[in-house]
Design an enzyme around this catalytic site. Structure first.
Site, mmCIF file in Angstrom:
data_model
loop_
_atom_site.group_PDB
_atom_site.id
_atom_site.type_symbol
_atom_site.label_atom_id
_atom_site.label_comp_id
_atom_site.label_asym_id
_atom_site.label_seq_id
_atom_site.Cartn_x
_atom_site.Cartn_y
_atom_site.Cartn_z
ATOM 1 C CG HIS A 160 -1.788 -1.195 1.341
ATOM 2 N ND1 HIS A 160 -2.979 -1.369 0.669
ATOM 3 C CD2 HIS A 160 -1.600 -2.335 2.050
ATOM 4 C CE1 HIS A 160 -3.497 -2.538 0.977
ATOM 5 N NE2 HIS A 160 -2.665 -3.169 1.811
ATOM 6 C CB SER B 203 12.639 23.071 -14.190
ATOM 7 O OG SER B 203 11.742 24.155 -14.289
ATOM 8 C CE LYS C 148 11.052 19.770 -10.355
ATOM 9 N NZ LYS C 148 10.020 20.332 -11.224
ATOM 10 C CD GLU D 275 8.231 12.490 -14.980
ATOM 11 O OE1 GLU D 275 7.778 13.240 -15.872
ATOM 12 O OE2 GLU D 275 8.790 12.923 -13.949
#
Length: 463
Positions: A161, A282, A288, A295
């Site tokens: 979980h 970024s 970043k 992704e």
């Protein structure tokens, strides 16, 4: 924008009327040209068989072979003039062959149809794709095994979980994906075995009146046998759907690993680091480092699943045998295979690139009372307590530790004995994450010795 200008932008190519629309919707050469190697391979085998059984002369077969060789060289060199008016790869090659060698080129299509020809080409293309993808999956497995070997004893939190559950090792986690990918390999091998029957010679749908030798062409093309029913041979694309399922399932496995990499690289987790090779920055936030490769592996899974759903939807309403709907099988097959090729390469690269942060992993492994199950097991083993009673005692001790702001090993022996007087100092031997993972010696468990042995076994298998 006016409606007329919009029509010029989007629909202007069809201004000539129905003939232009029909040509555009009917042609497949824009995508099925990918099968040119397979088409030529099938034609060479067919021509050799036609000569063998005496349907064409040796001179015609030699001319066909030479002509197809020249066409292959031109396509390879990027010097072949594909013609949309000829609709597909089959007619483009046949027309150019006849143009090149004359009358002999017209004899090539004896005893076959575009229906069995395209069924053959797709099977050959999928078979080649399976071989290529299987090699790539094996490479990802090797990368994972190398990390497992390196981190057989590096503790990390195991989750259920997405909550801390029990400590495991990073190597054990890597080997879980090796097992998943091994099943993907097995599925592809099964798919390859089932599709490895030749449809060539089924002709349009009923077979042919020519005395062809389908066993000869099947053997020449590396098939186990010819397909036994001519209707099935031209009508079925279950092999392609099975291939797409294999691709989709493998993509889902890669996506799950990619999702973990996205989570692990988040500074709040800080479990692994990726270099600039597999991250991007970024445009406005200089701090970043985005795990874009992971992704995109995750995101591209949708394309592969979509290809499977698309083909199943195309086929579900088709009576026997061939319909033009079946032209819609190819783009999904090509896209799924090419997408999986890319995501496998990216995954192999990320696995080799990522640097596990072992200190952070070890610290996180002890969080969330992750050794609670070890405490319960100790109560069962050492005090012969029924597991349900041990579960209750452990839960009460967890609550006490949580109230004090310590982990279980931070409780004193006296505090534990206040609840269960038979607890001894020996309980503290099982309350560290290192002791926890060492104790998981059951087959398939996370004990470092198990992980090291399994990594060595996989390394030998994949060598």
């Amino acid at each position: 924008m006016s409606s007329s200008s919009a029509n010029q932008q989007w629909g202007g190519r069809f201004a000539e009327g129905p003939s232009a629309i029909m040509a555009a919707i009917n042609a497949s050469i824009g995508f099925d040209r990918k099968m040119w190697r397979q088409d030529i391979q099938g034609s060479l085998a067919h021509a050799a068989m036609l000569k063998h059984v005496g349907i064409i002369s040796a001179e015609d077969e030699a001319a066909i072979r030479a002509g197809l060789g020249k066409i292959a060289a031109r396509i390879e060199a990027g010097d072949f003039p594909f013609d949309d008016a000829l609709e597909d790869i089959h007619m483009n090659i046949e027309a150019r062959l006849t143009e090149t060698i004359g009358e002999a080129g017209k004899r090539l299509h004896t005893g076959r149809s575009r229906n069995d020809q395209v069924a053959l080409d797709v099977r050959l293309w999928v078979r080649d794709a399976i071989d290529g993808l299987s090699g790539q999956i094996t490479d990802v497995m090797r990368a994972l095994v190398a990390r497992a070997e390196e981190h057989a004893g590096s503790v990390m939190p195991g989750f259920t979980h997405l909550q801390p559950a029990q400590p495991v090792t990073f190597g054990h986690h890597m080997l879980a994906y090796v097992e998943m990918l091994s099943r993907d390999l097995s599925r592809l091998a099964d798919c390859r075995a089932r599709l490895n029957e030749s449809p060539l010679g089924a002709a349009a749908l009923a077979g042919t009146g020519f005395a062809i030798d389908r066993h000869m062409t099947a053997k020449a093309l590396g098939f186990d046998r010819p397909m036994r029913n001519s209707l099935d041979a031209v009508a079925s694309r279950d092999f392609a759907a099975e291939f797409l399922f294999c691709c989709a399932m493998c993509s889902v496995h890669l996506s799950r690993l990619a999702e973990e990499i996205v989570i692990w690289t988040n500074p709040y987790f800080g479990f692994v680091k990726l270099s600039d090779a597999f991250t991007t920055g970024s445009s406005i936030m200089p701090q970043k480092r985005n795990p874009d490769a992971a992704e995109l592996v995750r995101g591209k899974t949708g394309r592969v699943i979509g290809a499977l759903m698309g083909l199943m939807t195309v086929m579900k309403g088709l009576a026997l045998t061939y319909f033009k709907d079946m032209q819609e099988d190819k783009e999904g097959i090509f896209d799924a295979a090419e997408t999986l090729t890319l995501t496998l390469a990216a995954t192999a690269g990320m696995v080799r690139d990522m640097k596990p942060q072992t200190e952070r992993l070890a610290a996180a492994a002890g969080a969330g009372f992750s050794t609670a199950t070890d405490l319960a097991d100790w109560l069962v083993r050492s005090l012969k307590m029924p597991f349900r009673d041990a579960h209750h005692v452990t839960g009460t001790l967890v609550a006490k530790a949580e109230a004090r702001g310590v982990d279980l090993s931070g409780l004193t022996l006296a505090e534990m004995q206040a609840l269960e007087p038979r607890i001894t100092q020996g309980v503290f031997d099982v309350l560290t994450v290192e002791a926890s993972v060492r104790s998981r010696i059951s087959y398939g468990g996370t004990a470092p010795a198990n992980v090291a042995a399994m990594a060595a076994e996989w390394k030998a298998k994949l060598a």
